[in-house]
Design a protein around this motif. Structure first.
Motif, PDB file in Angstrom:
ATOM      1  N   UNK A  73       0.530  -1.241   0.262  1.00 22.56           N
ATOM      2  CA  UNK A  73      -0.153  -0.555  -0.137  1.00 22.56           C
ATOM      3  C   UNK A  73       1.014   0.850  -0.346  1.00 22.56           C
ATOM      4  N   UNK A  74       0.529   2.530  -0.830  1.00 20.98           N
ATOM      5  CA  UNK A  74       0.829   3.713  -0.941  1.00 20.98           C
ATOM      6  C   UNK A  74      -0.332   4.577  -0.961  1.00 20.98           C
ATOM      7  N   UNK A  75       0.094   5.274   0.767  1.00 21.21           N
ATOM      8  CA  UNK A  75      -0.842   6.540   0.505  1.00 21.21           C
ATOM      9  C   UNK A  75      -0.728   7.904   0.019  1.00 21.21           C
ATOM     10  N   UNK A  81      -5.811   5.548  -1.035  1.00 20.19           N
ATOM     11  CA  UNK A  81      -3.904   4.691  -0.690  1.00 20.19           C
ATOM     12  C   UNK A  81      -4.403   3.758  -2.250  1.00 20.19           C
ATOM     13  N   UNK A  82      -3.348   3.810  -2.667  1.00 26.79           N
ATOM     14  CA  UNK A  82      -2.701   3.093  -3.690  1.00 26.79           C
ATOM     15  C   UNK A  82      -2.531   1.484  -3.516  1.00 26.79           C
ATOM     16  N   UNK A  83      -2.703   0.448  -3.900  1.00 35.17           N
ATOM     17  CA  UNK A  83      -2.224  -1.179  -3.504  1.00 35.17           C
ATOM     18  C   UNK A  83      -2.722  -1.925  -5.126  1.00 35.17           C
ATOM     19  N   UNK A  84      -1.442  -2.921  -4.352  1.00 37.96           N
ATOM     20  CA  UNK A  84      -0.997  -3.708  -5.330  1.00 37.96           C
ATOM     21  C   UNK A  84      -1.911  -4.328  -4.868  1.00 37.96           C
ATOM     22  N   UNK A  85      -2.680  -5.695  -6.089  1.00 39.11           N
ATOM     23  CA  UNK A  85      -3.030  -6.797  -5.637  1.00 39.11           C
ATOM     24  C   UNK A  85      -2.349  -8.123  -6.302  1.00 39.11           C
ATOM     25  N   UNK A  86      -1.911  -8.747  -5.673  1.00 34.34           N
ATOM     26  CA  UNK A  86      -0.568  -9.816  -5.771  1.00 34.34           C
ATOM     27  C   UNK A  86      -1.148 -10.154  -6.981  1.00 34.34           C
TER      28      UNK A  86
END
Length: 342
Positions: A73-75, A81-86
């Motif tokens: 996550x990057x805030x 929030x920017x999130x990677x969905x693996x």
């Protein structure tokens, strides 16, 4: 070129990814005390919360069947929030009100990513958001054509800006805003590399033995803080500090905390070198003091499902759970952190 795929091909890839993730469960569940000899681990409290967190709630649920295992996550300053969905290879945007939008999907490898080291499926891992408005993401596929550092910019297709070793697993990503450089941990190769924000050929920055795995995943989460790169080692259960010396040289690696089996990502609370860290297989978030002692502040009873990463915005805490081994309810948990003098 569009990076969208048909529903049928996407479903096949997702099924392979979820199956491979489940197959990795044994290794995650088997995480035990560090194999390498370090100073005796500190005593841990088993009491949850300890008055430090309040307003604990699950604010987002993800689709496990679609491979939406939130990894990192990057805030942004406004709470986005920017999130990677693996396993779905996606980067998602979550607004402060909880609205989710897929920003980008990374291209699928031709072989389905079966050569990805250890895990056997392609996955999006570390993420940072830079002041220039671009988002940087790590991608591991087991192939030389796609494994590397990718830039995701508004209105543009994702672009790989730095190739990384196909036999490795790039995982943690940290930005040094002063030098405008990114630091990348490799959990399989046990290294830290560095790349400028502009991209290009990576430079190996550290190969310290403290970064190596003991058979599964070594160097993991990464953050730049107070003149050093801080890194976790999942297999060894350690939190490390590597000073950033003159001309970007790596200093001597220091072991700052031990006895943290399954430690994944972490974030500094704003109180010196105190951190919150996720323990993946144990389903815990712990608060680690500068002297290395730690206490549990969240656990499975709060809804954690293999927590992978944590971030803070002021006193607001964000915790992602990927459900790699629990295989249910990958989610985003939020809470309020107390006890800070800021």
């Amino acid at each position: 070129m569009s990076h969208r795929f048909t529903r049928r091909s996407s479903k096949v890839i997702t099924t392979v990814a979820v199956t491979a993730a489940t197959a990795s469960a044994a290794a995650l569940s088997a995480q035990a005390a560090p194999a390498t000899t370090y100073p005796a681990p500190p005593a841990h409290s088993t009491a949850a919360h300890l008055g430090h967190l309040s307003d604990v709630r699950i604010t987002q649920h993800f689709d496990l069947a679609a491979g939406q295992m939130p990894e990192n996550i990057a805030l942004l300053p406004d709470g986005t929030a920017y999130v990677t969905l693996a396993a779905s290879r996606q980067i998602a945007q979550i607004t402060p009100r909880g609205n989710t939008r897929i920003l980008a999907t990374l291209p699928a490898p031709a072989d389905g990513g079966v050569k990805t080291p250890v895990l056997g499926f392609p996955l999006a891992t570390g993420i940072v958001h830079a002041p220039d408005g671009a988002t940087y993401v790590l991608y591991a596929t087991g192939g030389a054509d796609l494994t590397g550092l990718w830039r995701v910019a508004p209105g543009k297709a994702p672009k790989r800006i730095s190739a990384l070793p196909a036999n490795g697993l790039p995982n943690g990503l940290a930005l040094d805003r002063h030098s405008k450089r990114l630091y990348i941990t490799d959990s399989v190769l046990g290294t830290v590399s560095t790349v400028p924000l502009s991209g290009g050929r990576p430079t190996t920055w550290s190969t310290a033995p403290e970064l190596a795995s003991t058979g599964f995943l070594g160097a993991n989460g990464a953050k730049v803080h107070d003149g050093a790169l801080w890194v976790t080692n999942l297999d060894k259960g350690t939190l490390l500090r590597i000073p950033i010396r003159h001309e970007n040289r790596a200093g001597v690696t220091q072991v700052k905390a031990t006895g943290l089996a399954g430690i994944d990502d972490f974030a500094f609370t704003g109180r010196g070198n105190e951190v919150l860290a996720t323990l993946n297989a144990p389903n815990k978030v712990v608060r680690i003091k500068p002297n290395g002692t730690s206490t549990t502040v969240l656990d499975a009873g709060d809804g954690l499902q293999n927590p992978t990463s944590v971030a803070l915005r002021g006193k607001e805490v964000y915790v992602l759970s990927a459900a790699y081994t629990t295989a249910k309810d990958p989610n985003l948990l939020r809470a309020r952190l107390h006890g800070l003098h800021r």
